[in-house]
Write an enzyme that holds these catalytic residues in place. Structure first.
Site, short mmCIF file in Angstrom:
data_model
loop_
_atom_site.label_atom_id
_atom_site.label_comp_id
_atom_site.label_asym_id
_atom_site.label_seq_id
_atom_site.Cartn_x
_atom_site.Cartn_y
_atom_site.Cartn_z
N ASN A 37 43.91 43.49 32.14
CA ASN A 37 45.11 43.81 32.92
C ASN A 37 46.35 43.08 32.40
OD1 ASN A 37 46.56 44.96 34.97
ND2 ASN A 37 45.60 43.80 36.64
N HIS A 122 38.70 45.27 50.85
CA HIS A 122 39.88 44.44 51.08
C HIS A 122 40.63 44.87 52.34
CE1 HIS A 122 40.38 43.37 46.55
NE2 HIS A 122 39.21 43.03 47.03
N ARG A 147 37.32 41.27 52.93
CA ARG A 147 38.19 40.21 52.44
C ARG A 147 39.50 40.24 53.20
NH1 ARG A 147 41.16 39.51 46.55
NH2 ARG A 147 42.71 40.82 47.58
N TYR A 159 50.22 37.49 47.11
CA TYR A 159 49.07 38.13 46.46
C TYR A 159 48.14 38.77 47.50
CZ TYR A 159 44.44 38.83 44.78
OH TYR A 159 43.23 39.41 44.53
N ASP A 217 40.43 35.07 49.24
CA ASP A 217 40.73 34.72 47.85
C ASP A 217 41.93 33.77 47.83
OD1 ASP A 217 41.14 34.59 45.14
OD2 ASP A 217 41.09 36.76 44.81
N HIS A 219 43.14 32.57 45.07
CA HIS A 219 43.86 32.94 43.84
C HIS A 219 44.46 31.75 43.11
CE1 HIS A 219 45.55 36.40 41.48
NE2 HIS A 219 44.43 36.92 41.93
N GLU A 243 37.24 32.07 47.65
CA GLU A 243 37.25 32.40 46.22
C GLU A 243 38.38 31.69 45.49
OE1 GLU A 243 37.69 36.59 45.72
OE2 GLU A 243 38.38 36.40 43.66
N GLU A 269 36.35 34.83 38.04
CA GLU A 269 36.78 36.15 37.57
C GLU A 269 37.55 36.07 36.26
OE1 GLU A 269 39.07 37.26 41.09
OE2 GLU A 269 40.91 37.14 39.93
N ARG A 290 31.59 34.92 39.93
CA ARG A 290 32.58 36.00 40.07
C ARG A 290 32.85 36.74 38.76
NH1 ARG A 290 34.49 39.00 43.40
NH2 ARG A 290 36.71 38.72 43.11
N HIS A 319 33.34 40.47 40.03
CA HIS A 319 34.73 40.86 40.25
C HIS A 319 34.87 42.38 40.12
CE1 HIS A 319 39.18 40.36 38.84
NE2 HIS A 319 39.11 40.48 40.14
N ASP A 323 41.32 47.14 38.18
CA ASP A 323 41.59 46.98 36.75
C ASP A 323 40.32 46.85 35.92
OD1 ASP A 323 42.43 44.45 38.39
OD2 ASP A 323 41.82 43.60 36.47
N GLU A 346 32.19 43.17 45.12
CA GLU A 346 33.55 43.57 45.49
C GLU A 346 33.76 45.02 45.06
OE1 GLU A 346 36.72 41.75 43.22
OE2 GLU A 346 38.07 41.81 44.92
N TRP A 409 49.72 32.08 39.74
CA TRP A 409 49.75 33.32 40.51
C TRP A 409 48.33 33.73 40.90
CZ3 TRP A 409 47.71 38.31 39.86
CH2 TRP A 409 48.10 39.20 40.90
O1 EZ4 Z 1 44.20 39.41 40.69
O2 EZ4 Z 1 42.09 41.74 39.02
O3 EZ4 Z 1 39.64 39.07 43.46
N1 EZ4 Z 1 40.39 39.77 42.88
C1 EZ4 Z 1 41.45 39.36 42.18
C2 EZ4 Z 1 42.19 40.44 41.47
C3 EZ4 Z 1 42.99 39.94 40.27
C4 EZ4 Z 1 43.28 41.09 39.33
C5 EZ4 Z 1 43.97 40.61 38.07
O4 EZ4 Z 1 43.98 41.61 37.13
O5 EZ4 Z 1 41.78 38.21 42.18
O6 EZ4 Z 1 43.03 41.08 42.37
CO CO Z 2 40.11 37.01 42.91
#
Ligand code: EZ4
Ligand code: CO
Length: 409
Positions: A37, A122, A147, A159, A217, A219, A243, A269, A290, A319, A323, A346, A409
């Site tokens: 991605n 989600h 989630r 996010y 998540d 992130h 996560e 992931e 993941r 994961h 994408d 997921e 991010w």
């Molecule tokens: O941000 O796949 O758990 N899922 C994630 C995803 C990632 C994207 C990045 O390409 O964290 O949403």
């Molecule tokens: Co994630």
């Protein structure tokens, strides 16, 4: 059974996908996913410039030998571009082997260990009513686990939160790989997040009861101590997992988190190889792996890391964002069906435009995902349809803190 041709297809039905097509001299076609991605063309180029010429004339049956050849002969090991390229070759060769055998991939991996895969979907919302609607919609889609991602007071764009309500009928895809010449800028405030999130989980538990498995998540945005605090403050709400609580590079960070909370942890992931998991698994710092087939070198290493994890009672939680293409997704659904230590899958549904290019046999019935009994991976690509969706430049967003500092991010 020699490989006679290998080609790359870059297509963008809803989003960009990089697909490898391998054909054997007797006409068997194998498909592999190489989608990374926001950096798609780097993998396409790695494949077409450096890997495809090496495939012609090789024995398509020698999957492990080809994997080791591509990994070791490059000298420059690992990394997301290299491993996504190797993943595509590995998947395509498993697809071919399955088609030649007349068996779905999961049969070649030992056969089914369960009737199908439990999934999570989600849900997100800018406020509680929107979040509750989103949870209901996710349950209606057939998921048995959800989630939870939520807006944070004072933070503009976060996010995992869909930009419009799910109930408007718009297909939910929070995935913000915005097409355009520049990445989108989002903002972030960890303190506000740590204060707000437990209140959201309390409200969700009050609304939906104690039995619904809930996930979240982080992130990669917290320090180890912040992650430990969040894990502890979420303990009353009995999460299925938390996560990516800290950035993935420093694996020792999970020691601090683990010491301070019994909230289950999932990570990986963005990991590329089994080595990224070595310490986490051996020291039992995580509960779920993941990895995604596409970013982890394919089916072969995914099976290996899960067999390693099994010795420590660690399960899979592959994961599955949009994408990862339907090909990469199918590959890991086969692995999940076959391994004993499957945890959860997921599952973000691909758009109908994506499905107009990728014909998948997979079924999702009574909360169970099954890869189908089509031989190989069970996904075929309509190349004519793919050609109608040329690549569009796309970037993942980035984050700044309130004072302008760049953040994860
Ligand atoms: O941000 O796949 O758990 N899922 C994630 C995803 C990632 C994207 C990045 O390409 O964290 O949403
Ligand atoms: Co994630």
């Amino acid at each position: 059974m020699r490989i006679s041709s290998a080609d790359i297809i870059v297509t963008s039905p809803s989003r960009n996908f990089v697909t490898l097509k391998i054909v054997t001299e007797d006409g068997v076609v194998g498909w592999g996913d190489a989608t990374l991605n926001g950096r798609e063309l780097a993998v396409a180029s790695y494949l077409s410039e450096h890997v495809l010429p090496l495939l012609i004339g090789r024995d398509a049956h020698r999957i492990e030998d080809t994997w080791q050849f591509l990994y070791r002969s490059a000298y420059w090991r690992r990394g997301p571009v290299t491993m996504a390229a190797i993943a595509a070759v590995d998947m395509a060769l498993w697809d071919i082997k399955g088609k030649v055998a007349g068996l779905p991939l999961y049969q070649l991996l030992g056969g089914a260990s369960r009737v199908g895969l439990h999934t999570y979907g989600h849900a997100s919302g800018r406020d509680l009513p929107e979040l509750f609607d989103s949870v209901r919609a996710t349950l209606e889609e057939g998921h048995r686990s959800v989630r939870i991602q939520t807006s944070i007071p004072g933070v503009r764009a976060v996010y995992g939160v869909a930009s419009q309500a799910q109930s408007t009928g718009e297909r939910y895809d929070y995935e913000p790989a915005g097409r355009g010449s520049q990445p989108a800028e989002e903002d972030w405030d960890t303190g506000a997040y740590l204060r707000h999130l437990p209140t959201v989980f309390e409200a969700v538990r009050n609304e939906f009861g104690s039995e619904l498995p809930l996930l979240h998540d982080g992130h990669h945005r917290m320090t180890p101590l912040q992650a430990a605090r969040l894990g502890r403050s979420l303990e009353p709400y009995d999460l299925f997992w938390l996560e990516d609580c800290t950035p993935a590079e420093n694996q020792r960070a999970l020691e601090v988190v683990r010491r301070n909370t019994i909230t289950p942890l999932a990570i990986g992931e963005v990991f590329n190889t089994i080595w990224d998991f070595q310490h986490l698994i051996q020291a039992q710092l995580i509960d779920y792996v993941r990895a995604a087939s596409t970013h982890f070198g394919g089916v072969s290493p995914l099976k290996k890391v899960m067999d390693f994890a099994a010795q420590y009672q660690i399960k899979s939680g592959f994961h599955g964002p949009t994408d990862v293409s339907p090909i990469g997704f199918a590959a890991q659904v086969h692995v999940g069906l076959a391994i004993h230590n499957f945890g959860i899958q997921e599952y973000m549904l691909h758009s109908s435009l994506t499905e107009s290019v990728f014909d998948q046999g997979m079924t999702f019935v009574d909360g169970f995902l099954h890869p189908s009994d089509r031989p190989g991976l069970g996904v075929e690509v309509d190349e004519e349809a793919a050609a109608a969706f040329p690549y569009q430049r796309a970037y993942l967003p980035f984050n700044r803190l309130p004072d302008g500092t760049m953040h994860d991010w």
